[in-house]
Design a protein around this motif. Structure first.
Motif, short mmCIF file in Angstrom:
data_model
loop_
_atom_site.label_atom_id
_atom_site.label_comp_id
_atom_site.label_asym_id
_atom_site.label_seq_id
_atom_site.Cartn_x
_atom_site.Cartn_y
_atom_site.Cartn_z
N HIS A 1 8.43 -18.57 -0.73
CA HIS A 1 8.75 -17.32 -0.05
C HIS A 1 9.60 -16.41 -0.90
O HIS A 1 10.35 -16.87 -1.71
N TYR B 1 13.21 -23.04 5.77
CA TYR B 1 14.28 -22.21 5.22
C TYR B 1 14.89 -21.39 6.33
O TYR B 1 14.30 -21.21 7.39
N PHE C 1 6.85 -9.99 0.24
CA PHE C 1 7.76 -8.93 0.68
C PHE C 1 8.69 -8.54 -0.46
O PHE C 1 8.93 -7.38 -0.75
N GLY D 1 0.83 -1.20 0.00
CA GLY D 1 0.00 0.00 0.00
C GLY D 1 0.86 1.25 0.00
O GLY D 1 0.62 2.21 -0.75
N ASN E 1 7.48 -10.66 8.16
CA ASN E 1 7.95 -11.71 7.25
C ASN E 1 9.44 -11.96 7.43
O ASN E 1 10.13 -11.28 8.19
N ALA F 1 6.72 -17.65 11.69
CA ALA F 1 8.17 -17.59 11.56
C ALA F 1 8.73 -17.49 12.96
O ALA F 1 8.00 -17.29 13.93
N ALA G 1 -4.87 -5.01 1.41
CA ALA G 1 -5.06 -5.40 2.81
C ALA G 1 -4.65 -6.84 3.12
O ALA G 1 -5.04 -7.39 4.14
C1 LIG Z 1 5.72 -15.38 8.66
C2 LIG Z 1 5.77 -14.79 7.29
C3 LIG Z 1 6.93 -14.95 6.54
C4 LIG Z 1 7.01 -14.40 5.27
N1 LIG Z 1 8.18 -14.50 4.60
C5 LIG Z 1 8.32 -13.88 3.42
C6 LIG Z 1 9.58 -13.87 2.76
O1 LIG Z 1 10.57 -14.41 3.28
N2 LIG Z 1 9.70 -13.25 1.57
C7 LIG Z 1 8.62 -12.64 1.00
O2 LIG Z 1 8.78 -12.11 -0.09
N3 LIG Z 1 7.42 -12.60 1.61
C8 LIG Z 1 7.24 -13.21 2.80
N4 LIG Z 1 6.02 -13.17 3.44
C9 LIG Z 1 4.88 -12.55 2.78
C10 LIG Z 1 4.89 -11.04 2.91
O3 LIG Z 1 5.05 -10.67 4.24
C11 LIG Z 1 3.59 -10.45 2.41
O4 LIG Z 1 3.27 -10.98 1.16
C12 LIG Z 1 3.68 -8.95 2.25
O5 LIG Z 1 4.26 -8.35 3.35
C13 LIG Z 1 2.30 -8.39 2.05
O6 LIG Z 1 2.36 -6.99 2.13
P1 LIG Z 1 1.04 -6.16 2.08
O7 LIG Z 1 1.43 -4.77 2.09
O8 LIG Z 1 0.23 -6.66 0.98
O9 LIG Z 1 0.27 -6.60 3.39
P2 LIG Z 1 0.40 -6.16 4.89
O10 LIG Z 1 1.75 -5.75 5.24
O11 LIG Z 1 -0.23 -7.24 5.70
O12 LIG Z 1 -0.51 -4.87 4.92
C14 LIG Z 1 -1.90 -4.91 4.87
C15 LIG Z 1 -2.38 -3.83 5.77
O13 LIG Z 1 -3.77 -3.65 5.61
C16 LIG Z 1 -4.30 -3.25 6.83
N5 LIG Z 1 -5.74 -3.41 6.85
C17 LIG Z 1 -6.45 -4.57 6.85
N6 LIG Z 1 -7.76 -4.31 6.93
C18 LIG Z 1 -7.90 -2.97 6.97
C19 LIG Z 1 -9.02 -2.09 7.07
N7 LIG Z 1 -10.27 -2.55 7.13
N8 LIG Z 1 -8.78 -0.78 7.11
C20 LIG Z 1 -7.53 -0.28 7.04
N9 LIG Z 1 -6.44 -1.06 6.96
C21 LIG Z 1 -6.63 -2.39 6.92
C22 LIG Z 1 -3.58 -4.12 7.79
O14 LIG Z 1 -3.62 -3.61 9.11
C23 LIG Z 1 -2.16 -4.12 7.23
O15 LIG Z 1 -1.33 -3.15 7.79
C24 LIG Z 1 5.90 -13.73 4.71
C25 LIG Z 1 4.73 -13.58 5.46
C26 LIG Z 1 4.66 -14.09 6.75
C27 LIG Z 1 3.41 -13.91 7.55
#
Ligand SMILES: Cc1cc2nc3c(=O)[nH]c(=O)nc-3n(C[C@H](O)[C@H](O)[C@H](O)COP(=O)(O)OP(=O)(O)OC[C@H]3O[C@@H](n4cnc5c(N)ncnc54)[C@H](O)[C@@H]3O)c2cc1C
Lengths: 1005, 416
Positions: free
Chosen positions: B416, B283, B369, B44, B76, B261, B237
Motif C-alpha cells: 500500500h 495496517y 494513491f 486522471g 483508499n 478497508a 480507469a
Molecule cells: C481499499 C483500498 C485501499 C487502498 N489503500 C491505499 C493506500 O493506503 N495507499 C495507496 O497509495 N493506495 C491505496 N489504494 C490504491 C489507490 O486507491 C489506487 O491505486 C488509486 O486511487 C488509483 O487511482 P486512479 O485514479 O488510477 O483510479 P480511480 O480513482 O479508481 O479512478 C478511475 C476512474 O475511472 C472511471 N472509469 C472507469 N471506467 C470508465 C468509463 N468507461 N468511462 C469513464 N470513466 C470510467 C471510474 O469511475 C473511476 O472514477 C487503495 C485502494 C483500495 C481500494
C-alpha cells in the motif's frame, strides 16, 4: 409526577421499581431501576445534557430511543474495560456501572471547545480544505495536532482486553432480521413448517414497536400478542431466538453477520467466563428483513438543543421507562404518528403545550382524538426557533410561525421545555442494500422503499414501508410462507391474528423549517447532529459544485457519524432537493454499507487472540526442543529451533558448535516442517514434468531428484527433492514456508487447467516426522540402530531412497544432503517421531551426535552454495540466474514458466547472477541486504550493482562468506566490489558461490 | 478561481458564505478536444492538471463514468510512502511523495498531507532481512529512511504489542519518517479545481462506451453524451482499465480484484504514525477525525462488484487486534471495497500502446494513491510529447512481453 420530577408514577413497563440500581455518570451517582437504560435513568434524574457534538462542541441530549441515537454517546467501564462511543439509549444499567460523557474538556457543563460554536460561521462546510495551508510546515506541526486533539469522540481503553469473544457458524433455513410485528408473524409462519428458523433482534426483548405503535391485534394491544408470540417461538425446538443481537451485514450468497451483545448488560456473565460478544456467521436459505423503520426529524433552527427529540423517543421513554422528556412539551409533526406521542404523554400527565402540524387541514381519527383530548393544535405551522437558557442547555420555549416555505412572517412564542418532532419514517433498508439491493423513492411516504434484490431477499412491515399493524402482520405472514415455499418446505397451519388500526391522514413532506431572518443566516438547522452538519452547509456544497450526493456527503460529512446517517440521510437529501429545486430521486442516494450498527473488533477476532491467533504448528519433537533449551524462530506458521544454546553460549557460539559437529562428527536436525506432498496417479510423472523445470517422468523408482519450480513468469518459486516410490507414486518435498502454498498451487493447476490429468495431490507434511542425520559419522549412527536397511555406500547410493525398518519402526530413508556431508533423511509416521528421535540420539551418543537448528542448516548450505528460495530468490530470479540452467529442461514440450523464460529480458546477458563474495577482511561479515555500488565513495543517489542475499561467518572455512546477486556477476569473477557501510568503504571479491568442498567429495562416501 | 486562504474564509464567513464560487464547472462536452482522459480518479485528474499546467494543453477533457474521485481515489486508506525496493519504483514514488509535500500550496487546496511517519514491522527474521535489503536500496537512492529497534517502535507507537513472546514478535521496523497519509477526496478535488481553472472540462456522469480507431490510430471516443473527436486518449480507469482498453482492441495484463478497508468509530488520538504489519497482513493509522483506518489483503478472486468478502476483512482485523490489543473493545463503523487493477509484478503501467494516440496509466493496484502527483506529472509529459518520460519508461506495457518486470511483491506482502 412522583419522586424525581421526570419519573412518571404509573408508566414504565420495563422498569422494576422494586429494584434500585445505582451507577455513576461523570462520577456522580445516579439511581435508576432495573430495566433502565443510561439514557432513561439519567434523564429521569433531571439531567438532559449527555454529550458534546463533534465540531462545535454544542451541548447535546438524547434524541432517539435506540440505535438511531446520534448525540448521547457515552464511555462505559474503566481502564482496560473502557468502551467508548456507546449509545446511552442502548446501554442497560447495572449496579456499579460507570459511564462518562465524551468530547468535552474540562467537563460536560464547561467545555472549552464550545468556542468553536461561536466561531461556527468560519467553520463552514469544508472550510479546512480552504485554509491551514500557510506556512507549509504548520500543517504537520501546529494545525493538524490541534485538530486531531479536538476531534475524535471517546477515549480508547488503556490496556489489553480482559474479556473473551467467540464466533458461531450456523446454517439455517430462514433468518428473520427484526422481531416487531412483521418479524414475529414471519417467524410464526416459517416456524410452523418445521424448518430451522433464526429470529434476531437488537433489543433486549422481542416486540419492536408493538408497545407504542398503536393499533390492535386480536382486539388487544399488539404488545400482548407479541408477548405470546415471543414465548411460543422461544419454546419451539426449531427456532432460535436471539435478543441483543443485531443483524449487522448481508454478503454474497446469503452470508449474514450477526453481532450479539452477550454480557454487556450484566457483568456477572462475563465474570463467569462467558464471552462478552458473539459474532454469528450465518448461511441462510432465505432471509426475511423485518428491521422496521427509523423516525426522521425535521430541521428547524437550533433543533439540536437538549430536549428536542424524536416523537417516538419521547413516547417510548415514557411508556417503557416512565421517563418524561420534560414537564411541558411541544409536538412538531408533518404526519399522524406523532399524535400518538401527544396523546400518550397527555394521558400520563405530561404537559403538551401544543401540537404544531405543518399540514394545512389534515383530517383523521388520531387528530380527532387529539382534539377530543383537549390538545391545542396549530395546523400549517412550523417551529422557527428554540429559546434556550443556561448556554443552550435548557429549552424555555419555541417560536412558532405559519409554515409557508418562505420567510418567517409572524412568530408566536410557546413555552415548553422539550420538543417531540417527527418528519415521518424511513424504512430500514440497510440490510436490503448491503449486497446490491435496489431501492426506489416513494412519493407517498417521501422516502426510499425496497425495490429489487439480486439475492431474492424478502422484506416485510415497516422495513418495506408498510407502517400499519394490519399491513405489517399480513406482510410478515406472507413473507414467512413465501420463504417456506421457496425452500420447498411444507407449510404449517397457524391461526393468523387479525389486526386493526385507524386510517391516517397523508404525510406532507417538510425538511427544513425556515427561521427568523434571511434564509440561512445565523441560526443553525442541524441535519447530521453528531457531525454538526447544518442545512446551510449542504446548500453551500451544492453552490460550490459538490453536487453528487457522494460529494455532498464527503464535503460536509453528512451521514458519516457513528450512526451512519440513520436519521440524517433522507433529511439531508430533502434539504438538498429543496435547495436545488430538484427531486430527491434526482439527487440519488449514497451506498449503504455494512455494518448496520457498529461491531466490536474483539468479536471479529473472536477466539483468535493471543495463543490462538494463527496457532503455532508444532512438530512431533517440539516438547523435546523446549526441554532442551531450543531458541525458537517463527518459520511460516511453525516455530523452529534456531539453535540449541548450552549454558554460557550465545546464539553465535551455539550455531558455530552445531556446524562443526556436522562437519566433523554427526548432527541431527528436525526437518519435519519440510513440505511433503504425495503425488499419485497414472499421470503423476507428466504432472510433475509440467510443474518442475526439470524432468521427473523418467525418474527411476527409488530415485530422488532435486527439482526447481518456476511460476508462470519464469521465476523460481520453490525447490526440493522429489522421489519416485512407485510407478504412479511420488513424494514431493517443498520448502517449509512454501508447503501450503505449493499444495494449493498444484491443486489450482490440476483443477482449473488440467482436469484431464489423473493425479491426486495429498499434503502429508504433518503425517510424517523427518530428520536429517548428517556428518561423517551419519552412516555409523544409523547402522547401529536395528533394522533391515543396508546403509552402505554401495547398497544405498547418493540420491536414492529406501523403505524398511529402523529401530523397530517402518521408515522412509532418503540419501540426500543439504549440508554437503554424508547425510540421510529418515521419515517416520509422526506419532513415532519422538521414539525414533530418541533412538537416533542414543545411538549417536557414541559418535558425538549433536542436534542442530535452522541457522546451522542455513550456514552449512551457504558454505556449499546451495540456494534458499526466498533468500537467493525473490520472484525475479530464474534458474539460470542462480546457475542452475542444467535443471531447465530443453527437451520437454512445456512446463510452467517455459514461455516466459524465452522472453528477451530473461535470456539476456548481464542479468543479476548468483555469485559468492569474500570480504577483504575475513572477519567482516557483510550485512544482510547490503548493496554493492558502482562508486562507493560518492553520495546518493548511487548506482547499485546488486545485493547480498546470504551472509555468514563460516566456521568450516574460518572466515566470512556471502552470496549475492550481482549484475553480470558471472563475468565479474575475481573482481572487487565496493560497499558503503557505516560510512566506510568495504571491499569484497567476487568468487564462485561454493566455499567448501567444491568437488562434493564429502557427501559421496 | 477565487483563492482560498484564511482571509477568504473569514471574509466569506462575514457574508454567511454566500459568495463562494464553484470549485469546478459542470460543462457540456465539446465536439472535439486535443486530448481526452478517461477516468476522473486522482491519476486522471492529475494528468489533466499537468497537461494544462506544464504542457499548456488546455483544450482537453476528463470523462468520468460516475462522480470525480469516486473510484479507488475516494476509497483508499491514503498511505503515502516511497520506500519501494526497485529503482524505477523508488524514482516514481519518491517524485510523487516529494510533490505531495507542497501540493496543498500548489493546488491552493488543503489536501492535508501529513508526514507523520510510517513503519513497516519486521516480525520474522526473514522479513527483517528483506526490509534491510530495501533499506540499503533506499539509502543509496537518497531516501530518508532507517531501520528502528523494537524499543523505538514502542516509543513511536505506544499501543503496539511488544510482547517478545507474541506469535510474531516485533524484531524491529523499517521507518520512513516522512511517509504518512493525506486526505484522498481533497487530492481529487484539488486537482479537479486546479485543472478546471485552467480550462479543462471535467465531464461527470458520462461513461465512455467506445474508443474509435481508424487504422492504427485513435480518432475519438463514444460516450453516454455523444461522440467526441480526439487524437489522443489517456485511459486512467484503474479496476476497469481492461474493459476500457478492450474498446480499442487492446488486451491488458491486469486482473481486477476487490480490496477492502474499514474504519473504527472516532476516538481521541492513540496512534500517530502509520504501521504496516505485512507478515500478518494488516495496517493501521488514525485519521484526523479520529477513526482508525484499517486495511489488509485483497480478495483472491476476480470481481467488479466493489463488495468484498468478509473473511478477508476478518483476517485483517484479527491480525490487528493482536498487533494493537487495545482495539479489541473499539468498533468497526464502516467497511467498503474498491476494484483494484493488479499487474503480475505489482507495478504500474504508464505507457503508450501499439495504437497511435492511445496511452494507458493503470496497474496501481493496492497502492497508487501515493503515486497520484508523480504519475500525473510523468503521464502528462508522455502524452504531450508522444514518448515516455524517463521515469515512466521502465513501466511500459511492453515489459510484460519482454519479461522486464519490476517486481514489488518481494518487498511487501501487502503493498500500500
Ligand atoms: C481499499 C483500498 C485501499 C487502498 N489503500 C491505499 C493506500 O493506503 N495507499 C495507496 O497509495 N493506495 C491505496 N489504494 C490504491 C489507490 O486507491 C489506487 O491505486 C488509486 O486511487 C488509483 O487511482 P486512479 O485514479 O488510477 O483510479 P480511480 O480513482 O479508481 O479512478 C478511475 C476512474 O475511472 C472511471 N472509469 C472507469 N471506467 C470508465 C468509463 N468507461 N468511462 C469513464 N470513466 C470510467 C471510474 O469511475 C473511476 O472514477 C487503495 C485502494 C483500495 C481500494
Amino acid at each position: 409526577m412522583s419522586g424525581k420530577p421526570y419519573r412518571l408514577s404509573d408508566a414504565g413497563r420495563l422498569i422494576d421499581r422494586s429494584k434500585r440500581v445505582s451507577f455513576t455518570f461523570d462520577g456522580k451517582t445516579v439511581s435508576g431501576f432495573a430495566g433502565d437504560t443510561v439514557a432513561s435513568a439519567v434523564m429521569a434524574s433531571g439531567q438532559r445534557v449527555m454529550g458534546r457534538s463533534f465540531k462545535y462542541h454544542r451541548p447535546r441530549g438524547v434524541v432517539g430511543l435506540g440505535s438511531e441515537e446520534m448525540n448521547a454517546l457515552i464511555g462505559v467501564g474503566k481502564a482496560e474495560r473502557h468502551e467508548p462511543n456507546l449509545l446511552a439509549t442502548k446501554v442497560e444499567i447495572f449496579d456499579g456501572l460507570s459511564a462518562v460523557s465524551q468530547n468535552r474538556w474540562p467537563s460536560l457543563n464547561h467545555d472549552i471547545g464550545a468556542i468553536n460554536n461561536v466561531l461556527g460561521r468560519f467553520f463552514s462546510a469544508g472550510f479546512y480544505y480552504k485554509t491551514f495551508m500557510w506556512p507549509q510546515a504548520f500543517w504537520k506541526h501546529v494545525y493538524e495536532p490541534f485538530i486531531r486533539q479536538a476531534a475524535g469522540l471517546g477515549k480508547a481503553p488503556t490496556g489489553r482486553d480482559p474479556d473473551v469473544y467467540e464466533q458461531v457458524h450456523v446454517h439455517c433455513d430462514v433468518l428473520i432480521a427484526g422481531a416487531g410485528a412483521a418479524g414475529l408473524a414471519a417467524a410464526e409462519a416459517a416456524a410452523a413448517s418445521g424448518l430451522r428458523v433464526i429470529i434476531a433482534d437488537e433489543n433486549p426483548r422481542l416486540g419492536g414497536l408493538c408497545d407504542i405503535g398503536g393499533g390492535l391485534i386480536d382486539g388487544a394491544s399488539p404488545l400482548e400478542w407479541a408477548k405470546t408470540r415471543a414465548a411460543a417461538l422461544a419454546a419451539a425446538d426449531n427456532v432460535q431466538v436471539l435478543t441483543r443481537t443485531t443483524v449487522a451485514g448481508h454478503f454474497e450468497d446469503n452470508y449474514v453477520l450477526m453481532f450479539e451483545r452477550v454480557g454487556d448488560h450484566d457483568p456477572s456473565i462475563t465474570a463467569a467466563g462467558t464471552p462478552r460478544h458473539r459474532l454469528w456467521k450465518v448461511r441462510a436459505g432465505q432471509i426475511i428483513i423485518a428491521a422496521g423503520a427509523i423516525e426522521r426529524p425535521i430541521a428547524f433552527a437550533n433543533n439540536d438543543r437538549p430536549g428536542v427529540m424524536l416523537a417516538s423517543a419521547a413516547r417510548g421513554l415514557a411508556a417503557r421507562y416512565g421517563t418524561a422528556a420534560g414537564v411541558n412539551g411541544v409536538v412538531f409533526t408533518n404526519n399522524d404518528d406523532a399524535y400518538r406521542t401527544a396523546l400518550m404523554l397527555k394521558s400520563m400527565g405530561v404537559g403538551v403545550a401544543r401540537i404544531i402540524d405543518s399540514r394545512t387541514n389534515p383530517e383523521s381519527a388520531l387528530i380527532d382524538q387529539a382534539k377530543a383530548a383537549g390538545l391545542d393544535i396549530s395546523f400549517g405551522s412550523s417551529i422557527a426557533g428554540v429559546m434556550t437558557s443556561k448556554g443552550g442547555k435548557q429549552i424555555d420555549g419555541i417560536k412558532m410561525s405559519p409554515y409557508n416555505r418562505g420567510r418567517v412572517t409572524n412568530e408566536t412564542k410557546v413555552d415548553c421545555d422539550f420538543v417531540a418532532v417527527s418528519g415521518g419514517w424511513n424504512p430500514a433498508v440497510h440490510l436490503w442494500c448491503h449486497n446490491g439491493g435496489k431501492i426506489k423513492f416513494d412519493h407517498e411516504l417521501q422516502t426510499y422503499r425496497p425495490d429489487r434484490s439480486p439475492d431474492g431477499l424478502l422484506i416485510a412491515g415497516a422495513a418495506n414501508g408498510t407502517f400499519d399493524v394490519p399491513g405489517a402482520l399480513a406482510e410478515g405472514y406472507a413473507a414467512g410462507e413465501q420463504a417456506v415455499a421457496l425452500l420447498k418446505g411444507k407449510a404449517g397451519k397457524i391461526a393468523k391474528a387479525s389486526a386493526t388500526q385507524e386510517a391516517q391522514a397523508k404525510l406532507e413532506p417538510i425538511w427544513f423549517a425556515p427561521a427568523t431572518g434571511a434564509y440561512n443566516e445565523g441560526d443553525k438547522h442541524f441535519i447530521d447532529q453528531q457531525n454538526d452538519v447544518v442545512a446551510s452547509g449542504l446548500e453551500l456544497a451544492q453552490r460550490e459544485g459538490y453536487e453528487s450526493v457522494e460529494h455532498t456527503k464527503r464535503y460536509t460529512t453528512l451521514g458519516m457519524a457513528t450512526d451512519q446517517g440513520k436519521t440524517s440521510n433522507i433529511l439531508g437529501l430533502g434539504v438538498v432537493a429543496e435547495a436545488t429545486g430538484k427531486t430527491i430521486p434526482e439527487i440519488g442516494t449514497t451506498t449503504f454499507r455494512p455494518p448496520y450498527t457498529t461491531v466490536s473488533f474483539g468479536s471479529i477476532a473472536g477466539a483468535h487472540v493471543r495463543d490462538r491467533f494463527l496457532p503455532v504448528r508444532r512438530t512431533a519433537i517440539h516438547d523435546w526442543h523446549v526441554a532442551n533449551g531450543a531458541d525458537f524462530e517463527p518459520v511460516g506458521q511453525w516455530r523452529r529451533p534456531y539453535c540449541y544454546p548450552k549454558a554460557g553460549e550465545d546464539r553465535h557460539k551455539a550455531v558455530t558448535r552445531e556446524i562443526l559437529a556436522v562437519r566433523n562428527k554427526v548432527g541431527l536436525l528436525d526437518a519435519s516442517t519440510l513440505g511433503k506432498i504425495e503425488i499419485k496417479g497414472p499421470d503423476a510423472g507428466e504432472f510433475l514434468d509440467r510443474m518442475y523445470t526439470n524432468t521427473f517422468s523418467t525418474l527411476k523408482e527409488g530415485r530422488c531428484r532435486y527439482g526447481l519450480m518456476a511460476n508462470e513468469m519464469g521465476f523460481l518459486m520453490d525447490d526440493g527433492v522429489t522421489v519416485r516410490v512407485g510407478p504412479e507414486h511420488f513424494i514431493m518435498h517443498t520448502t517449509s514456508g512454501g508447503a501450503d502454498r505449493i499444495a494449493g498451487w498444484l491443486e489450482e493447476w490440476l483443477q482449473t487447467e488440467w482436469p484431464d490429468l489423473k493425479v491426486f495431490v495429498t499434503p502429508v507434511t504433518e503425517q510424517w516426522a523427518q530428520f536429517a542425520v548428517a556428518g561423517p559419522n551419519a552412516r555409523k549412527v544409523l547402522e547401529k540402530l536395528s533394522g533391515d536397511i543396508d546403509f552402505s555406500a554401495e547398497a544405498f547410493p547418493f540420491m536414492t531412497m529406501k523403505t524398511g525398518t529402523l529401530a523397530g519402526m517402518s521408515v522412509r530413508a532418503y540419501r540426500i544432503s543439504f549440508s554437503g556431508e554424508l547425510s540421510y533423511e529418515i521419515g517416520v509416521p509422526a506419532n513415532q517421531g519422538r521414539a525414533l528421535w530418541d533412538a537416533i540420539l542414543e545411538a549417536g551418543a557414541a559418535f558425538g551426535i549433536e542436534v542442530y537448528g535452522t541457522e546451522a542448516l542455513h550456514v552449512l548450505r551457504a558454505e556449499k552454495g546451495f540456494i534458499i528460495i526466498g533468500d537467493e530468490t525473490d520472484n525475479t530470479v530464474t534458474a539460470i540466474d542462480v546457475g542452475l540452467e542444467g535443471l531447465v529442461s530443453k527437451k520437454k514440450r512445456d512446463f510452467i514458466g517455459k514461455r516466459s523464460m524465452e522472453q528477451s529480458f530473461l535470456k539476456m546477458d548481464g542479468r543479476k547472477q548468483l555469485v559468492g563474495l569474500l570480504t577483504e577482511d575475513p572477519n567482516y561479515v557483510l550485512p544482510d541486504g547490503a548493496h554493492a555500488l558502482e562508486d562507493a565513495t560518492g553520495k546518493p543517489p548511487q548506482k547499485t550493482l546488486g545485493h547480498v542475499t546470504s551472509t555468514y561467518m563460516s566456521p568450516s572455512i574460518g572466515r566470512s562468506i556471502a552470496m549475492a546477486l550481482i549484475f553480470n556477476g558471472r563475468a565479474r569473477m575475481g573482481e572487487t566490489l565496493s560497499f558503503s557501510l557505516d560510512g566506510k568503504v568495504v571491499k569484497a571479491k567476487v568468487v564462485e558461490p561454493v566455499f567448501y568442498d567444491k568437488e562434493g567429495a564429502r557427501q559421496n562416501v | 478561481m477565487n483563492r482560498y486562504s484564511v482571509f477568504s474564509v473569514a471574509r466569506n464567513a462575514m457574508n454567511y458564505n454566500k459568495d463562494w464560487e464553484r470549485a469546478w464547472r459542470s460543462p457540456n462536452p465539446k465536439a472535439e478536444y486535443d486530448a481526452v482522459i478517461i477516468g476522473a480518479g486522482g491519476h486522471g485528474l492529475a494528468t489533466a492538471y499537468y497537461l494544462a499546467k506544464e504542457h499548456k494543453m488546455t483544450n482537453i477533457a476528463v470523462i468520468e463514468k460516475g462522480w470525480l474521485g469516486g473510484g479507488n481515489t475516494g476509497r483508499n486508506t491514503t498511505i503515502i510512502r516511497s520506500n519501494y525496493l526497485q529503482e524505477p519504483s523508488i524514482a516514481i514514488y519518491e517524485l510523487s511523495r516529494s510533490l505531495y509535500e507542497g501540493l496543498s500550496q500548489e493546488l491552493n487546496y488543503n489536501m492535508m498531507f501529513s508526514p507523520r511517519g510510517l513503519m513497516m514491522l519486521c516480525q520474522t527474521e526473514h522479513e527483517l532481512r528483506a526490509l534491510k535489503r530495501t533499506w540499503h536500496a533506499n539509502r543509496h537512492a537518497g531516501l530518508d529512511c532507517r531501520m528502528i529497534s523494537p524499543k523505538e517502535v514502542k516509543e513511536i507507537c505506544p499501543i503496539i504489542n511488544d510482547d517478545p513472546n507474541a506469535r510474531y514478535p516485533i524484531l524491529g521496523a523499517y521507518y520512513q519518517p516522512r511517509g504518512g497519509t493525506g486526505r484522498h477526496d481533497a487530492v481529487a478535488w484539488g486537482y479537479a479545481r486546479g485543472a478546471d481553472a485552467m480550462g479543462v472540462d471535467i465531464i461527470q456522469n458520462c461513461a465512455v462506451t467506445g474508443i474509435r480507431r481508424e487504422g492504427g490510430k485513435v480518432v475519438g471516443v463514444e460516450t453516454e453524451r455523444g461522440y467526441i473527436k480526439t487524437k489522443r486518449v489517456g485511459v486512467v480507469a484503474a479496476g476497469h482499465t481492461s474493459v476500457v482498453m478492450q474498446m480499442a482492441g487492446v488486451n491488458m495484463p491486469i486482473e481486477s480484484v476487490c480490496l477492502q478497508a474499514l474504519v473504527s468509530e472516532p476516538i481521541k488520538p492513540v496512534i500517530d504514525c502509520v504501521v504496516m504489519a505485512n507478515t500478518v497482513h494488516g495496517y493501521m493509522s488514525q485519521s484526523d477525525k479520529g477513526e482508525l483506518v484499517i486495511g489488509g489483503g485483497a480478495d483472491s478472486y476476480n470481481n467488479y462488484s466493489q463488495r468484498g468478502s468478509f473473511p478477508a476483512l476478518e483476517h485483517t482485523v484479527t491480525a490487528l487486534v493482536e498487533t494493537f490489543p487495545i482495539i479489541s473493545r473499539l468498533r468497526m463503523l464502516r467497511l467498503w471495497g474498491g476494484i483494484v487493477d493488479m499487474t503480475g509484478d505489482r507495478s504500474p503501467i504508464l505507457s503508450g500502446t501499439d495504437v497511435e494516440g492511445l496511452y494507458v496509466n493503470c496497474g496501481w493496484g493496492t497502492g497508487g494513491f501515493k503515486a497520484i502527483p508523480g504519475s500525473g506529472f510523468v503521464f502528462a509529459d508522455t502524452i504531450a510529447n508522444g514518448r515516455p518520460h524517463p521515469i515512466a519508461e521502465p513501466f511500459s506495457l511492453n515489459r510484460f512481453a519482454e519479461g522486464r518486470l519490476i517486481d514489488e511483491s518481494v518487498a511487501a506482502a501487502v503493498a500500500h
